[in-house]
Scaffold this active site. Structure first.
Site, PDB file in Angstrom:
ATOM      1  N   GLU A 150       0.805  -1.223   0.000  1.00 17.89           N
ATOM      2  CA  GLU A 150       0.000   0.000   0.000  1.00 17.89           C
ATOM      3  C   GLU A 150       0.842   1.280   0.000  1.00 17.89           C
ATOM      4  O   GLU A 150       0.742   2.113   0.900  1.00 17.89           O
ATOM      5  CB  GLU A 150      -0.962  -0.015   1.190  1.00 17.89           C
ATOM      6  CG  GLU A 150      -1.947  -1.175   1.114  1.00 17.89           C
ATOM      7  CD  GLU A 150      -2.796  -1.316   2.363  1.00 17.89           C
ATOM      8  OE1 GLU A 150      -2.581  -0.559   3.331  1.00 17.89           O
ATOM      9  OE2 GLU A 150      -3.680  -2.206   2.379  1.00 17.89           O
ATOM     10  N   GLU A 187      -5.596  -7.998  -2.925  1.00 17.04           N
ATOM     11  CA  GLU A 187      -6.349  -8.059  -1.670  1.00 17.04           C
ATOM     12  C   GLU A 187      -7.826  -7.917  -2.006  1.00 17.04           C
ATOM     13  O   GLU A 187      -8.359  -6.821  -2.070  1.00 17.04           O
ATOM     14  CB  GLU A 187      -5.922  -6.963  -0.683  1.00 17.04           C
ATOM     15  CG  GLU A 187      -4.555  -7.148  -0.080  1.00 17.04           C
ATOM     16  CD  GLU A 187      -4.255  -6.142   1.045  1.00 17.04           C
ATOM     17  OE1 GLU A 187      -5.218  -5.634   1.659  1.00 17.04           O
ATOM     18  OE2 GLU A 187      -3.073  -5.872   1.288  1.00 17.04           O
TER      19      GLU A 187
END
Length: 654
Positions: free
Chosen positions: A142, A292
Site C-alpha cells: 500500500e 487483496e
C-alpha cells in the site's frame, strides 16, 4: 487466471503450513502472496539474514504446485533499525515524532533508510530471482498510504526538489505569489514545510507543490526498488498494491510507470467501488491484478457489520474480473488472533474450519476453471472516458469552492450514471490523447495548464463530445486563480462567457428548467452564463439571477462541448445529460438491463464475454435480445430470465 490468497507463514506454527496449503488447493488456488511485512523475520539483526523458514515454506508450495507472489518489506522496519536511527520516525503535521509500534511510521526521505531497505530487496532478489515458484515481486504494501512526514530530512529534500523545478528563488516567489502576507524568501534555506499553523492556511502554491513532492518521493523509491529486481530478477514482473480513490497522496498514474503490473486492493462496498477497478485498468491501459480481494468482513477495532451476505463475495470477485482483473488473491487466509488487525476477518475463521465463505470461494475456483479459457487474451474496451486528476484533487483539498462539493463524490455522480446506463468508462489523465473516445466527461478539473486546455479543445474540434463542468480550469498549474475565468481556447470551445460565479448558502436550493420542460434542483454553486454561440439547455428558475443559462451546449469544429454551470443533487439531471450525450455520440448500452444491474464486457476483438451482476437487494428480470451462451451453466440463453440478489451470469456472444 491467477487465483489465490494472502498468507502469513511467519504468523503460524510450521505444523499449520502444509494443511493450510492443501486446503488452498481444494479451493482451486494456484497462487499465494507472502512476506510483505516480514522484515523482522528475514533480518532479525542488522546484516544477519534468515531465509531458511521461507525456503521451507516454498518447498511446501512446490509440493502443492502453488505459485508465490513474494512480498518485499520496506516501510515496516524492524526495531533494531529504528533504535539505530531514532530520527527515522515520521514527524507529524503537528510536530510530533511518531513512536515505534504501528505501520508506515518511517520517513521516506531519511538518508540511510533506503540503503537498508534496498539491501534487503537485493538479498531476496539474489536468492529467489530465478526460483521456479516465485512468479512475481510485490513491493512493500500500500504505497499510496501513510508516510507523510514534516521532519528536517523532508524539508532539505523538498528544497532540492524545488531548486530543480524552479531554478531560481525569484521564479519560486513569483509562481507561489509569496509577496502575499510578506512570505517572500531570499535564500533557499528559508523554505518551510506546510506543517500545522494557526487558523489561517498555508500558501496554495506551497501546498500544491508539497503534494507533488510527497507523491514524487514515493515514486522515486519504488523506482529504485524496481530497478534492483529488473537487474537481479529480470524475468519476474514487479507490482505493488494501490488503493481506492479514498487514498490520494500518491499520483497512481505516475507511480504505475515504475511497476510492470498494476495491482490493487478491493474491499467493497464502502470505501471501494468499481470506479477504483476502472482506474487501475486505465493507469497503464491494460488488465490488472487484485491482490487483496475482500473475503470476510474487514475491520480493525470493529467486527461484523461488513460481513458479506451469501453470494456477495462471489459477485464482487466477478465484478473485479469483469472490469479487467487477471488475478484475484483474497485477503486473508485466516484472521490473526493477535496484533492490530484481530478483527480483520478472512476466508477461514479463527478456528481454521471450512465455512460458507470458503465454500463460496471454492465454487468460484471451480467456475474459473471453466471461464479461464474464454477470458484469455480479453480486456475491457471503453468508448467513453472520464478525466481524473490528482493535481485537481490536491488543489481542491485545502481550498474547496464550497464545503459540500467534494472531488470524489462529484466525480462518482458521472461515473455511476454511466454505469447505470450500462456503459463502461476509462478513467484517464487530462493530458491523455482522447481521440479514441466518442465522449469525455471532465468533472471538476479544477487545476489546468495550457496543455490540458489545448488538449480538450483539440479533442472537441476533431469530433469529440465533451462535458465540462463548473470550476474546471479555475486554477493554473501553480494553484493560482486564472484571471480570465475561462482560458480563451476553452471559452471558444464552450461558446460562452461567465459573467459571475458564486457559492450558495448550504441550505439554499434553486431550480433550473430544461428546454424540454424538465425541472431539476440547483444548489451549492452558480455560474451566470452569457451565451456567445452556445445553445441554452437549461435556465435558472428563481432568485435575482432567474433566466440566466445554467447548462449550455456548443458546436465547435467537428464536435460538441457541454457546459454544466451549477451543482445538483438531482439524479434525474445526470441521467438526462448522460443519456443525451450517449445518444448523440452513438454509444450503446452493453446490454439493456435494469439500472440496478451492472454489466461489463471483456473482448479480444472476436469474442465478447459479458458479466451481468445484480447489486440490488431484490430479484431482477432480464430480457435479452439475441442469443447468448451461459459459460458457467453450459447452456444457451435467450429471452427472459431472472437474476437473484448478488447473482452473476457470465455470457458469451461471438
Amino acid at each position: 487466471m491467477y487465483y489465490g490468497v494472502d498468507y502469513y507463514p511467519e504468523h503460524w506454527d510450521e505444523t499449520m503450513w502444509e494443511p493450510d496449503l492443501r486446503l488452498m488447493k481444494e479451493a482451486r488456488f494456484n497462487m499465494v502472496r507472502i512476506a510483505e511485512f516480514a522484515w523482522s523475520r528475514l533480518e532479525p539483526r542488522e546484516g544477519e539474514y534468515d531465509f531458511a523458514w521461507l525456503d521451507r515454506f516454498l518447498k511446501l508450495c512446490n509440493e502443492q504446485d502453488m505459485l508465490v507472489m513474494m512480498g518485499i518489506p520496506a516501510r515496516n522496519v524492524p526495531a533494531w533499525l529504528i533504535k539505530k536511527f531514532p530520527d527515522l520516525a515520521v514527524v507529524t503535521k503537528e510536530g510530533i515524532r511518531e513512536s515505534f509500534g504501528s505501520r508506515y511510521t518511517i520517513c521516506l526521505n531519511h538518508p540511510y533508510w533506503p540503503q537498508y531497505a534496498l539491501r534487503l530487496a537485493e538479498k531476496m532478489a539474489e536468492r529467489y530471482g530465478s526460483h521456479p515458484l516465485v512468479h512475481s515481486w510485490h513491493l512493500d504494501n500500500e504505497y499510496g498510504d501513510g508516510n507523510i512526514c514534516y521532519c528536517e530530512h523532508c524539508r532539505i529534500r523538498f528544497t532540492e526538489w524545488l531548486k530543480e523545478k524552479y531554478g531560481t528563488i525569484q521564479k519560486l516567489n513569483a509562481a507561489w505569489g509569496l509577496v502575499f502576507w510578506s512570505l517572500e524568501i531570499s535564500d533557499w534555506d528559508e523554505l518551510w514545510l506546510p506543517a500545522m499553523t494557526n487558523r489561517f492556511g498555508h500558501n496554495p502554491g506551497l501546498l500544491q507543490d508539497h503534494h507533488r513532492f510527497v507523491s514524487w518521493t514515493t515514486e522515486q523509491f519504488v523506482m529504485k526498488q524496481g530497478d534492483a529486481f529488473r537487474k537481479l530478477a529480470p524475468d519476474q514482473p514487479i507490482t505493488t498494491n494501490l488503493q481506492s480513490m479514498t487514498r490520494y497522496h500518491t499520483d497512481y498514474y505516475q507511480l504505475s510507470e515504475q511497476i510492470d503490473m498494476v495491482s490493487t486492493n478491493y474491499y467493497p462496498p464502502l470505501s471501494y467501488n468499481s470506479a477504483d477497478l476502472d482506474l487501475m485498468r486505465s493507469l497503464k491501459n491494460q488488465n490488472f491484478w487484485v491482490v487483496e480481494q475482500k473475503s470476510g468482513p474487514p475491520g480493525w477495532a470493529h467486527n461484523g457489520y461488513l460481513t458479506p451476505a451469501p453470494g456477495e463475495t462471489r459477485m464482487y470477485t466477478y465484478q473485479a474480473i469483469g472490469h479487467g482483473a487477471d488475478a484475484i488473491l483474497y485477503f486473508r487466509w485466516r484472521p490473526s488472533n493477535f496484533g492490530q488487525e484481530q478483527f480483520h476477518k478472512g476466508i477461514l475463521d479463527y478456528d481454521s474450519k471450512t465455512n460458507r465463505i470458503f465454500k463460496e470461494i471454492s465454487q468460484v475456483g471451480e467456475e474459473l476453471q471453466k471461464i479461464a479459457p474464454a477470458l484469455k487474451g480479453t480486456t475491457c474496451q471503453a468508448e467513453v472516458a472520464i478525466l481524473f486528476s490528482y493535481d485537481s484533487r490536491w488543489a481542491l483539498e485545502h481550498y474547496y469552492p464550497h464545503p459540500d462539493i467534494q472531488y470524489r463524490d462529484y466525480f462518482l455522480t458521472y461515473y455511476l450514471e454511466l454505469q447505470r446506463q450500462h456503459v463502461m468508462a476509462d478513467l484517464v489523465q487530462p493530458k491523455t490523447d482522447l481521440s479514441k473516445y466518442k465522449a469525455v466527461f471532465a468533472p471538476l478539473v479544477y487545476l489546468m495548464d495550457q496543455e490540458i486546455a489545448d488538449n480538450l479543445a483539440r479533442y472537441v474540434e476533431q469530433g469529440g463530445t465533451l462535458v465540462y463542468t463548473f470550476r474546471s480550469g479555475a486554477k493554473d498549474e501553480y494553484n493560482n486563480v486564472v484571471r480570465s475565468t475561462l482560458r480563451p481556447v476553452i471559452r471558444n470551445m464552450l461558446g460562452i462567457e461567465i459573467e459571475e460565479s458564486f457559492a450558495l448558502n448550504p441550505q439554499e436550493v434553486n431550480f433550473m428548467s430544461a428546454a424540454n420542460g424538465d425541472i431539476f434542483s440547483s444548489s451549492r454553486w452558480v455560474d451566470l452564463i452569457q451565451p456567445v454561440q452556445a445553445e441554452v439547455i437549461a435556465r435558472y428558475e428563481s432568485q435575482w439571477y432567474k433566466g440566466y443559462p445554467a447548462v449550455t451546449s456548443n458546436s465547435y469544429g467537428k464536435g460538441k462541448a457541454y457546459y454544466i454551470g451549477t451543482f445538483t443533487e438531482d439524479d434525474r439531471f445526470y441521467e438526462s445529460i448522460v443519456s443525451r450525450v450517449l445518444q448523440e455520440t452513438g454509444v450503446q448500452p452493453l446490454i439493456n438491463v435494469p439500472r440496478e444491474v451492472e454489466v461489463t464486457v471483456r473482448t479480444d476483438g472476436h469474442k465478447s464475454i459479458y458479466f451481468i451482476m445484480n447489486r440490488a437487494s431484490e430479484l431482477q428480470e432480464i430480457v435479452l435480445s439475441g442469443t447468448y451462451w451461459d459459460v458457467i451453466q453450459d447452456m444457451e440463453l435467450q429471452g427472459r430470465f431472472e437474476i437473484e440478489p448478488f447473482g452473476v451470469r457470465i455470457l458469451t456472444k461471438t
